[in-house]
Design an enzyme around this catalytic site. Structure first.
Site, PDB file in Angstrom:
ATOM      1  N   HIS A   1       0.601  -1.063  -0.086  1.00 34.37           N
ATOM      2  CA  HIS A   1       0.099  -0.361   0.200  1.00 34.37           C
ATOM      3  C   HIS A   1       0.716   1.345  -0.220  1.00 34.37           C
ATOM      4  O   HIS A   1       1.782   0.778   0.550  1.00 34.37           O
ATOM      5  CB  HIS A   1      -0.649   0.129   1.429  1.00 34.37           C
ATOM      6  N   ASP A   2       0.534   2.393  -0.846  1.00 32.23           N
ATOM      7  CA  ASP A   2       0.776   3.807  -0.485  1.00 32.23           C
ATOM      8  C   ASP A   2       2.648   3.484  -1.662  1.00 32.23           C
ATOM      9  O   ASP A   2       2.839   4.736  -1.100  1.00 32.23           O
ATOM     10  CB  ASP A   2       0.624   4.171   1.050  1.00 32.23           C
TER      11      ASP A   2
ATOM     12  N   GLY B   1       4.958  -1.476   2.926  1.00 30.67           N
ATOM     13  CA  GLY B   1       3.697   0.213   2.395  1.00 30.67           C
ATOM     14  C   GLY B   1       5.116   1.080   2.346  1.00 30.67           C
ATOM     15  O   GLY B   1       6.403   1.715   2.306  1.00 30.67           O
TER      16      GLY B   1
END
Length: 264
Positions: A120-121, A138
């Site tokens: 994520h991200d 992440g």
């Protein structure tokens, strides 16, 4: 447009002209595909996933899955945004952002080989190549034209500068400056000169980057302070790439990869 009879495509998904969807693929509502995308059998595209033109996704890849973050609220609306002509080989996973309205992003012309994982991200620039089983935690940032060797891993919140190369099974828990070669655990081994030449970078620019590298790394010490001093002195960082190399040390939360034995 070709959609196999066994594929499940939500009526809320938007598919561009010329797309193909293979057997048993699942495309959830809210997914957007550009023109000419090829979705192979058994692919899963979760809500919030947006692909550019000409993207190829091979079997058993899952794009847009929930972040592997304890306490994440699945009701949060976020996504994965992918540029044009990106290739995902078998079994790739890319997780959506953990923040409302945000997205994990992958630039154009990237190539993610089998079993690569983008958490994520993360933010990947254009033309990044991630070999088999690369693991990005992440919030990792990867600059354009990086090559990440098979089985390499990058800790959360780390930055990998443009044109850098990670050796196979490298483990990075700190930032890797632009155009550097990195291997092992947090070690740099000079500049990625082969990659710079293949990218047709001007020889004078390469010499400038070389001088910047030695100014920062020669003899060890405080890399951030040395990079700042080199910029202020004015005789280095004469090219945009040299400036980017020195400027890289101004930011970051994780520290920086170092030459073995502090030899620049």
């Amino acid at each position: 447009m070709k959609i196999h009879s066994t594929a499940v495509v939500d009526e809320g998904a938007v598919l561009g002209t010329g797309c193909s969807v293979g057997p048993y693929a699942i495309i959830e509502g809210g997914v957007q595909l550009g023109e000419g995308c090829e979705i192979a059998s058994h692919v899963v595209l979760r809500r919030g996933t947006r692909l550019g033109d000409g993207v190829r996704v091979d079997s058993f890849s899952v794009l847009g899955g929930e972040p592997q973050s304890i306490g994440f609220d699945p009701s949060i609306e976020s996504g994965v945004h992918v540029g044009d002509r990106v290739v995902f080989r078998e079994g790739c996973t890319v997780h959506r952002s953990m923040y409302a309205g945000k997205a994990t992003t992958i630039g154009s012309d990237c190539f993610l080989m089998a079993q690569a994982h983008v958490a994520h991200d993360c933010e990947l620039g254009d033309a990044v190549i991630a070999a088999n089983a690369v693991l990005l935690a992440g919030h990792v940032q990867v600059g354009e034209r990086c090559f990440l060797g098979g089985g390499s891993g990058v800790h959360q919140f780390c930055r990998i500068g443009a044109y850098a190369i990670l050796a196979g099974h490298a483990l990075m828990t700190v930032d890797v400056p632009p155009a550097c070669m990195a291997a092992g655990r947090n070690a740099v081994h000079g500049l990625n000169l082969v990659g710079l030449r293949r990218a047709k970078i001007d020889p004078e620019v390469i010499q400038d980057v070389k001088a910047c590298y030695h100014a920062v790394y020669k003899g060890g010490g405080n890399y951030k302070a040395k990079a700042k001093a080199a910029l202020e002195e004015g005789s280095l960082g004469l090219s945009p790439m040299g400036q980017a190399f020195l400027g890289f040390f101004e930011m970051g939360k994780r520290g920086f990869a170092s030459p073995q034995n502090n030899e620049g």
